[in-house]
Scaffold this active site. Structure first.
Site, PDB file in Angstrom:
ATOM      1  N   CYS A 197       0.862  -1.188   0.000  1.00 22.92           N
ATOM      2  CA  CYS A 197       0.000   0.000   0.000  1.00 22.92           C
ATOM      3  C   CYS A 197       0.890   1.226   0.000  1.00 22.92           C
ATOM      4  CB  CYS A 197      -0.924   0.011   1.213  1.00 22.92           C
ATOM      5  SG  CYS A 197      -2.276   1.195   1.012  1.00 22.92           S
ATOM      6  N   LYS A 242     -12.301  -4.914   1.905  1.00 27.28           N
ATOM      7  CA  LYS A 242     -11.785  -4.043   2.949  1.00 27.28           C
ATOM      8  C   LYS A 242     -12.705  -2.845   3.097  1.00 27.28           C
ATOM      9  CE  LYS A 242      -7.788  -1.301   4.264  1.00 27.28           C
ATOM     10  NZ  LYS A 242      -6.386  -0.997   4.028  1.00 27.28           N
ATOM     11  N   ARG A 262      -3.449   3.701  12.309  1.00 31.46           N
ATOM     12  CA  ARG A 262      -3.033   4.951  11.654  1.00 31.46           C
ATOM     13  C   ARG A 262      -2.159   5.774  12.583  1.00 31.46           C
ATOM     14  NH1 ARG A 262      -8.704   6.079   8.454  1.00 31.46           N
ATOM     15  NH2 ARG A 262      -8.586   4.125   7.269  1.00 31.46           N
ATOM     16  N   GLU A 286     -16.413  -7.865  -4.912  1.00 25.32           N
ATOM     17  CA  GLU A 286     -14.979  -7.533  -4.827  1.00 25.32           C
ATOM     18  C   GLU A 286     -14.131  -8.807  -4.765  1.00 25.32           C
ATOM     19  OE1 GLU A 286     -13.133  -4.979  -5.054  1.00 25.32           O
ATOM     20  OE2 GLU A 286     -14.212  -3.174  -4.526  1.00 25.32           O
ATOM     21  N   LYS A 313     -11.850  -7.626   5.970  1.00 26.67           N
ATOM     22  CA  LYS A 313     -11.234  -6.786   6.992  1.00 26.67           C
ATOM     23  C   LYS A 313     -12.140  -5.614   7.307  1.00 26.67           C
ATOM     24  CE  LYS A 313      -7.324  -3.753   7.458  1.00 26.67           C
ATOM     25  NZ  LYS A 313      -6.389  -2.950   6.758  1.00 26.67           N
ATOM     26  N   SER A 325      -6.409  -3.322  14.240  1.00 24.68           N
ATOM     27  CA  SER A 325      -5.864  -2.609  15.396  1.00 24.68           C
ATOM     28  C   SER A 325      -6.929  -2.184  16.402  1.00 24.68           C
ATOM     29  CB  SER A 325      -5.087  -1.382  14.906  1.00 24.68           C
ATOM     30  OG  SER A 325      -5.908  -0.556  14.097  1.00 24.68           O
TER      31      SER A 325
HETATM   32  C1  PBG Z   1      -2.919   0.148   4.689  1.00 26.07           C
HETATM   33  C2  PBG Z   1      -3.492  -0.681   5.771  1.00 26.07           C
HETATM   34  C3  PBG Z   1      -4.285  -0.292   6.852  1.00 26.07           C
HETATM   35  C4  PBG Z   1      -4.461  -1.423   7.628  1.00 26.07           C
HETATM   36  C5  PBG Z   1      -3.815  -2.467   6.992  1.00 26.07           C
HETATM   37  N1  PBG Z   1      -3.235  -1.976   5.833  1.00 26.07           N
HETATM   38  C6  PBG Z   1      -4.789   1.037   7.244  1.00 26.07           C
HETATM   39  C7  PBG Z   1      -5.853   1.709   6.474  1.00 26.07           C
HETATM   40  O1  PBG Z   1      -6.371   1.209   5.483  1.00 26.07           O
HETATM   41  O2  PBG Z   1      -6.150   2.832   6.880  1.00 26.07           O
HETATM   42  C8  PBG Z   1      -5.205  -1.488   8.933  1.00 26.07           C
HETATM   43  C9  PBG Z   1      -4.724  -2.513   9.878  1.00 26.07           C
HETATM   44  C10 PBG Z   1      -5.196  -2.353  11.263  1.00 26.07           C
HETATM   45  O3  PBG Z   1      -5.990  -1.463  11.610  1.00 26.07           O
HETATM   46  O4  PBG Z   1      -4.764  -3.173  12.086  1.00 26.07           O
HETATM   47  N2  PBG Z   1      -3.831   0.637   3.782  1.00 26.07           N
END
Ligand code: PBG
Length: 327
Positions: A119, A194, A204, A232, A247, A273
């Protein structure tokens, strides 16, 4: 009383309960997400995620050794560069923070299965997951960058790549770039389903990747939708995804179940998270039993249909599975 049906009969002992258990779990299906940051002299605890760290390459090696000992042999890696720019150039730099960490991990611990999160948001100065055109993320212009990130990670030692950006067409772009570089056997785990979620808040903070303006609803999914998740997932499989992911995990059991029914590839679920932080905060306040909740959340994801589970509690979970407490 003349009751013919007595469901309690099968709940009479631990041995019987285990025999009739519908959901079986194994540490082999666990993936541990970890952060490696540039410019640190020692690991730094993430305030919103007690027990999780921004790692140096050294502390990451140490963590990986501990995970292997605990029975977790898969790690998903996120990089936090010290310099961010408009084009997220550290994401695909040969000597980017993630590429360096991957090289070190692969060299020291070849038995560790390494997955690279693909990403741009941890690497861009604006915090969005792609290349901007005005205030918008330019889908098609972003694809070549994502493909370059994936190739650079595999060159550095990643065994699998996991695009999390939610651009349309990125699985196909990554697949063809990997193939062109001789990596036809490297699988793609797509963050296919996602959602734009408040559950990512602590991540973040950890990755310093909150968007500088706006939000991610222009590319991540609306959480009112489940059918769209199936769409998707199917699209990404058509483009070459080997595994699809849903996710977050905890509030999305219905989506996991629907995707599982619709596809014929393994399904992963990411306990993100915010799920981790909520459990930690409530446990530290003495309000819940941490290990009980962690086991129940994992079992729920597997019961819903997940074959693979990403969790910041993966190490503890492997222990609970080995003790026979779950699984
Ligand atoms: C990157 C990404 C994110 C997460 C995994 N890959 C953050 C987002 O999309 O803002 C989140 C993982 C987590 O919250 O544990 N795009």
């Amino acid at each position: 009383m003349n009751l013919i049906q007595r469901p309690r009969r099968l709940r009479n002992s631990e041995s019987l309960r285990k025999m009739v258990r519908e959901t079986r779990m194994d540490p082999a299906s666990l993936i541990y997400p970890a952060f490696v940051a540039e410019g640190l002299t020692q690991k730094q605890e993430i305030p919103s995620m007690p027990g999780q760290y921004r790692h140096t390459t050294d502390s990451l090696l140490h963590l990986a050794e501990e995970l292997l000992k605990a029975g977790v042999d898969k790690m998903m890696l996120f990089g936090i560069p010290s310099c961010k720019d408009e084009l997220g150039s550290q994401a695909y730099a040969q000597n980017g923070v993630v590429q360096q960490a991957m090289r070190a991990l692969k060299q020291r611990l070849p038995q560790l299965y390494l997955i690279g999160d693909v990403c741009m948001c941890e690497y861009t100065s604006h915090g969005h997951c792609g290349i901007l055109k005005g205030q918008q993320v330019d889908n098609d212009a972003t694809l070549a960058y994502l493909a370059q990130i994936a190739v650079s990670q595999v060159q550095a030692g990643a065994d699998m790549v996991a695009p999390s950006d939610m651009m349309d067409g990125r699985v196909a772009a990554i697949r063809s770039a990997l193939d062109a570089h001789g990596y036809a056997d490297t699988p793609i785990l797509s963050y296919a389903v996602k959602y734009a979620s408040s559950f990512y808040g602590p991540f973040r903070q950890a990755a310093d990747s909150a968007p500088a303006f706006g939000d991610r609803r222009g590319y991540q999914m609306d959480y009112h939708n489940a059918r769209e998740g199936v769409k998707e997932a199917l699209l990404d499989i058509e483009e070459g995804a080997d595994i699809v992911m849903v996710k977050p995990a905890m509030a999305y059991g219905d989506v996991i179940a629907r995707v599982k029914q619709a596809v014929n590839v393994p399904v992963a679920a990411y306990s993100v998270s915010g799920e981790y932080s909520m459990v930690k905060a409530a446990a530290m306040a003495g309000d819940i039993d941490e290990s009980g909740i962690v086991c129940e959340m994992a079992a729920a994801a597997f019961r819903a249909g997940s074959d693979i589970y990403l969790s910041y509690f993966a190490k503890e979970l492997a222990g609970y599975m080995q003790e026979g407490r779950i699984g």
